[in-house]
Design a protein around this motif. Structure first.
Motif, PDB file in Angstrom:
ATOM      1  N   LEU A  85     -14.081  21.413  -9.391  1.00  0.00           N
ATOM      2  CA  LEU A  85     -13.987  20.200  -9.750  1.00  0.00           C
ATOM      3  C   LEU A  85     -15.271  19.253 -10.311  1.00  0.00           C
ATOM      4  O   LEU A  85     -15.521  18.642 -11.326  1.00  0.00           O
ATOM      5  N   ARG A  86     -16.269  20.210  -9.758  1.00  0.00           N
ATOM      6  CA  ARG A  86     -17.656  19.853 -10.386  1.00  0.00           C
ATOM      7  C   ARG A  86     -17.742  20.061 -11.865  1.00  0.00           C
ATOM      8  O   ARG A  86     -18.554  19.210 -12.656  1.00  0.00           O
ATOM      9  N   TRP A  87     -17.143  21.350 -12.232  1.00  0.00           N
ATOM     10  CA  TRP A  87     -17.437  21.648 -13.529  1.00  0.00           C
ATOM     11  C   TRP A  87     -16.435  20.659 -14.785  1.00  0.00           C
ATOM     12  O   TRP A  87     -16.850  20.405 -15.677  1.00  0.00           O
ATOM     13  N   SER A  88     -15.345  20.324 -13.866  1.00  0.00           N
ATOM     14  CA  SER A  88     -14.421  19.319 -14.743  1.00  0.00           C
ATOM     15  C   SER A  88     -14.970  18.074 -15.161  1.00  0.00           C
ATOM     16  O   SER A  88     -15.152  17.453 -16.184  1.00  0.00           O
ATOM     17  N   ARG A  89     -15.917  17.765 -14.203  1.00  0.00           N
ATOM     18  CA  ARG A  89     -16.751  16.258 -14.130  1.00  0.00           C
ATOM     19  C   ARG A  89     -17.738  16.317 -15.206  1.00  0.00           C
ATOM     20  O   ARG A  89     -18.226  15.271 -15.622  1.00  0.00           O
ATOM     21  N   THR A  90     -18.165  17.584 -15.732  1.00  0.00           N
ATOM     22  CA  THR A  90     -19.075  17.522 -16.921  1.00  0.00           C
ATOM     23  C   THR A  90     -18.412  17.048 -18.123  1.00  0.00           C
ATOM     24  O   THR A  90     -19.133  17.254 -19.327  1.00  0.00           O
ATOM     25  N   THR A  91     -17.132  16.948 -18.347  1.00  0.00           N
ATOM     26  CA  THR A  91     -16.551  16.370 -19.542  1.00  0.00           C
ATOM     27  C   THR A  91     -16.632  14.850 -19.421  1.00  0.00           C
ATOM     28  O   THR A  91     -17.000  14.245 -18.594  1.00  0.00           O
ATOM     29  N   LYS A  92     -16.608  14.471 -20.774  1.00  0.00           N
ATOM     30  CA  LYS A  92     -17.237  12.861 -20.896  1.00  0.00           C
ATOM     31  C   LYS A  92     -16.225  12.016 -19.852  1.00  0.00           C
ATOM     32  O   LYS A  92     -16.570  11.039 -19.407  1.00  0.00           O
ATOM     33  N   GLN A  93     -14.798  12.261 -20.024  1.00  0.00           N
ATOM     34  CA  GLN A  93     -13.897  11.558 -19.236  1.00  0.00           C
ATOM     35  C   GLN A  93     -13.354  12.539 -18.460  1.00  0.00           C
ATOM     36  O   GLN A  93     -12.893  13.704 -18.764  1.00  0.00           O
ATOM     37  N   SER A  94     -13.338  12.204 -17.179  1.00  0.00           N
ATOM     38  CA  SER A  94     -12.675  13.340 -16.167  1.00  0.00           C
ATOM     39  C   SER A  94     -12.189  12.554 -14.868  1.00  0.00           C
ATOM     40  O   SER A  94     -12.532  11.532 -14.675  1.00  0.00           O
ATOM     41  N   LEU A  95     -11.184  13.415 -14.334  1.00  0.00           N
ATOM     42  CA  LEU A  95     -10.546  12.932 -13.251  1.00  0.00           C
ATOM     43  C   LEU A  95     -10.771  14.054 -12.274  1.00  0.00           C
ATOM     44  O   LEU A  95     -10.197  15.067 -12.509  1.00  0.00           O
ATOM     45  N   CYS A  96     -11.465  13.689 -11.043  1.00  0.00           N
ATOM     46  CA  CYS A  96     -11.554  14.814  -9.965  1.00  0.00           C
ATOM     47  C   CYS A  96     -10.904  14.409  -8.887  1.00  0.00           C
ATOM     48  O   CYS A  96     -11.407  13.327  -8.279  1.00  0.00           O
ATOM     49  N   VAL A  97     -10.015  14.795  -8.307  1.00  0.00           N
ATOM     50  CA  VAL A  97      -9.185  14.521  -7.061  1.00  0.00           C
ATOM     51  C   VAL A  97      -9.229  15.385  -6.028  1.00  0.00           C
ATOM     52  O   VAL A  97      -8.817  16.837  -6.243  1.00  0.00           O
ATOM     53  N   LEU A  98      -9.816  15.010  -4.717  1.00  0.00           N
ATOM     54  CA  LEU A  98      -9.587  15.796  -3.755  1.00  0.00           C
ATOM     55  C   LEU A  98      -8.567  15.487  -2.697  1.00  0.00           C
ATOM     56  O   LEU A  98      -8.560  14.244  -2.326  1.00  0.00           O
ATOM     57  N   ILE A  99      -7.710  16.320  -2.306  1.00  0.00           N
ATOM     58  CA  ILE A  99      -6.407  15.986  -1.504  1.00  0.00           C
ATOM     59  C   ILE A  99      -7.035  16.027  -0.020  1.00  0.00           C
ATOM     60  O   ILE A  99      -7.521  17.400   0.401  1.00  0.00           O
ATOM     61  N   HIS A 100      -7.249  15.208   0.958  1.00  0.00           N
ATOM     62  CA  HIS A 100      -7.691  15.250   2.150  1.00  0.00           C
ATOM     63  C   HIS A 100      -6.582  15.365   3.181  1.00  0.00           C
ATOM     64  O   HIS A 100      -5.850  14.361   3.238  1.00  0.00           O
ATOM     65  N   ARG A 139     -27.823  24.428 -16.522  1.00  0.00           N
ATOM     66  CA  ARG A 139     -28.841  24.276 -17.727  1.00  0.00           C
ATOM     67  C   ARG A 139     -28.913  22.810 -18.008  1.00  0.00           C
ATOM     68  O   ARG A 139     -27.939  22.116 -18.170  1.00  0.00           O
ATOM     69  N   ASN A 140     -30.092  22.457 -18.072  1.00  0.00           N
ATOM     70  CA  ASN A 140     -30.462  21.052 -18.364  1.00  0.00           C
ATOM     71  C   ASN A 140     -29.643  20.157 -17.550  1.00  0.00           C
ATOM     72  O   ASN A 140     -28.982  19.025 -17.702  1.00  0.00           O
ATOM     73  N   GLY A 141     -29.595  20.607 -16.229  1.00  0.00           N
ATOM     74  CA  GLY A 141     -28.802  19.520 -15.117  1.00  0.00           C
ATOM     75  C   GLY A 141     -27.397  19.715 -15.249  1.00  0.00           C
ATOM     76  O   GLY A 141     -26.500  18.981 -14.555  1.00  0.00           O
ATOM     77  N   GLU A 142     -26.819  20.543 -16.063  1.00  0.00           N
ATOM     78  CA  GLU A 142     -25.348  20.697 -16.364  1.00  0.00           C
ATOM     79  C   GLU A 142     -24.995  22.165 -16.029  1.00  0.00           C
ATOM     80  O   GLU A 142     -25.747  23.183 -16.194  1.00  0.00           O
ATOM     81  N   MET A 143     -23.736  22.064 -15.413  1.00  0.00           N
ATOM     82  CA  MET A 143     -23.150  23.280 -15.047  1.00  0.00           C
ATOM     83  C   MET A 143     -22.792  24.057 -16.528  1.00  0.00           C
ATOM     84  O   MET A 143     -22.088  23.311 -17.129  1.00  0.00           O
ATOM     85  N   GLY A 155     -13.203  25.638  -1.603  1.00  0.00           N
ATOM     86  CA  GLY A 155     -12.871  26.656  -2.534  1.00  0.00           C
ATOM     87  C   GLY A 155     -12.992  26.147  -4.042  1.00  0.00           C
ATOM     88  O   GLY A 155     -12.844  26.663  -5.137  1.00  0.00           O
ATOM     89  N   ASP A 156     -12.603  24.799  -3.912  1.00  0.00           N
ATOM     90  CA  ASP A 156     -12.349  24.145  -5.280  1.00  0.00           C
ATOM     91  C   ASP A 156     -13.411  23.402  -5.690  1.00  0.00           C
ATOM     92  O   ASP A 156     -13.324  22.864  -6.839  1.00  0.00           O
ATOM     93  N   VAL A 157     -14.566  23.255  -4.897  1.00  0.00           N
ATOM     94  CA  VAL A 157     -15.559  22.181  -5.327  1.00  0.00           C
ATOM     95  C   VAL A 157     -16.202  22.585  -6.816  1.00  0.00           C
ATOM     96  O   VAL A 157     -16.414  21.721  -7.431  1.00  0.00           O
ATOM     97  N   ASP A 158     -16.342  23.769  -7.053  1.00  0.00           N
ATOM     98  CA  ASP A 158     -16.941  24.099  -8.298  1.00  0.00           C
ATOM     99  C   ASP A 158     -15.989  23.594  -9.236  1.00  0.00           C
ATOM    100  O   ASP A 158     -16.434  23.223 -10.566  1.00  0.00           O
ATOM    101  N   THR A 164     -25.066  30.851 -23.103  1.00  0.00           N
ATOM    102  CA  THR A 164     -24.157  30.263 -22.541  1.00  0.00           C
ATOM    103  C   THR A 164     -22.763  30.761 -23.494  1.00  0.00           C
ATOM    104  O   THR A 164     -22.963  31.055 -24.804  1.00  0.00           O
ATOM    105  N   THR A 165     -21.406  30.612 -22.958  1.00  0.00           N
ATOM    106  CA  THR A 165     -20.421  30.938 -23.884  1.00  0.00           C
ATOM    107  C   THR A 165     -20.276  29.870 -24.819  1.00  0.00           C
ATOM    108  O   THR A 165     -19.998  30.125 -26.228  1.00  0.00           O
ATOM    109  N   ASP A 166     -20.710  28.649 -24.521  1.00  0.00           N
ATOM    110  CA  ASP A 166     -20.690  27.595 -25.774  1.00  0.00           C
ATOM    111  C   ASP A 166     -21.641  27.771 -26.867  1.00  0.00           C
ATOM    112  O   ASP A 166     -21.285  27.718 -27.971  1.00  0.00           O
TER     113      ASP A 166
END
Lengths: 299, 299
Positions: B240-255, A193-197, B235-238, A109-111
């Motif tokens: 948001l999913r990726w952002s969510r892998t940070t410890k603290q995250s805010l993922c917002v979907l405009i419906h 990887r390990n359940g993480e993107m 098109g934005d799902v990935d 991975t890049t990390d």
């Protein structure tokens, strides 16, 4: 000159004078050469411009160590042969990419790649100077970076080495944030990887930052032309030529002329067929730094 | 809540509360969720997230005008047919790129393209609201951008539209500098025009920013994960999913739920085969903005 000298490691002379004049002009609102802070973009090649690149670039030294560790190169003569070859093609970033591909064939991975570089650069020592690579940045250029930053320039690195090789130490060495490092890169893909993107490197080149590619990548990224550009080789010629198309510009070529304190070598690769680098510099009135004469101190 | 309300166009409710809580946590040095200013990266989709994208995205409306001007579409029924087709493939950035290719077959420079967009967007009006496109940005989102910026976030646009379509007006509309706009792009080449170096667009796609490509482009550019991400479609799902892998995250979907004040439509394209966007949102606890209920004011 006032008591404050922004470039104390530079000998008084034409180049130092021009750098200071340039900064004064673009920051003086009453000057016809005034440039808004948001447009004060400066681009710097890395290897040979901000840090030592001989006998081999830091990235190549890193690969050498990795190859030795992996047992791929299991005797010294093979190592010597490969690095003789690497020296020959030093200015050919394509070959550097080929070596990069070899490493990433198994997919990290890049990390992981950045973490591996961070570990290596914290310990590796330069064969001649016996210092860490991050201690072999050019003091006069560190002064230019700091001087520019003080005057609201945004400093960018534009390197043939991979961006992810420079990012782990760009902030501490140059005070340049990782997101201001533009460099060669491989294709990437999303993986779990390990359940993480995670973002995984693929052994396929995505961009090789050399010659016109440096211009195209800066334009793609910033949609702006640098008003100042620094380089040391034929691979930087297009970037300097492009920077020069702004009304006010500073184009600086670092010429390696000091084999006692550093190294002495030509800015041209053998791929240079037409006009050579010094011919461009002369024709377009670039500032040419004679390292032996212009720099009081190298590191 | 204090007298100062950073999000006055937002109805009191779960989403507004969470956005404010998020910003308070990441900026509070004593919080376990504290994030250094340099790492406060927020990424925003453009069409449908920051501005209206119906009946067609601004970039598509721009192309329509260009086609009409060029006499390529010389009768209304052809126009209708083409735009019926465009509506169908609205979420398929690949088709948008095909249209882009059509335009750039004759080769214009990036400067010319941005200038042309700037001229168009200064005058073009939305067919239903009869307002300029830049007046059809979402007021509640403008408040989020300003609120984030006040707290030292770096806001980035990550769009399927071409970066150079958004750059001419990103600073005035969003206070986002052109160099913080990531978007689809064509290949470029260096050319000499009127004796000057210029960057010319080639009719070959370079990157199409959609789904995983949004993640890969952010990573390539910043080597950082966003801690906040806003989108409105599959098109934005990935991202948001990726952002969510940070410890603290805010993922917002405009419906888009408000066919009276704006439009009502699904976040999914017909290319969505597995889990759909709202299923992801539900499973991963994203904040879902119900435009009808959550936004007091749309524009």
């Amino acid at each position: 000159m006032s008591k404050y000298d922004p470039l104390p490691s530079w000998q008084e002379g034409k180049v130092k004078k021009r750098i200071i004049e340039f900064v004064e002009q673009v920051t003086d609102e009453s000057s016809e050469y005034f440039v808004e802070p948001a447009d004060r973009i400066a681009t710097f090649d890395n290897d040979g411009t901000l840090m030592v690149e001989k006998p081999v670039m830091a990235q190549v030294a890193y690969f050498k160590r990795k190859l030795l560790n992996a047992g791929v190169l299991n005797n010294v003569s093979t190592v010597q042969r490969i690095f003789h070859w690497l020296k020959e093609i030093l200015f050919d970033s394509g070959s550097l990419l080929k070596l990069t591909l070899y490493f990433f064939r198994q997919g990290i991975t890049t990390d992981e790649y950045r973490a591996s570089v961070a570990l290596w650069i914290a310990k590796a020592r330069h064969p001649r100077f016996n210092k860490k690579y991050t201690e072999l940045t050019y003091q006069p250029m560190m002064e230019v970076l700091a001087y520019f930053e003080k005057h609201s320039f945004a400093n960018y690195i534009v390197s043939g080495s991979t961006a992810n090789f420079i990012r782990p130490w760009s902030k501490t060495s140059y005070n340049i944030a990782p997101n201001r490092v533009i460099g060669s890169s491989l294709r990437t893909c999303l993986s779990l990887r390990n359940g993480e993107m995670a973002v995984k490197l693929e052994p396929i080149p995505f961009s090789i930052e050399n010659r016109s590619r440096k211009v195209l990548s800066i334009e793609r990224r910033l949609a702006q032309r640098p008003i100042a550009a620094f380089g040391n080789s034929y691979g930087d010629v297009d970037m300097l030529r492009w920077s020069r198309t702004t009304k006010q510009s500073l184009c600086v070529l670092i010429h390696h002329t000091d084999d006692v304190r550093e190294y002495k070598y030509s800015p041209d690769s053998f791929f240079c067929l037409g006009k050579n680098t010094l011919q461009y510099a002369n024709e377009l009135n670039w500032q040419v730094v004679d390292m032996k004469k212009d720099w009081k101190q190298i590191f």
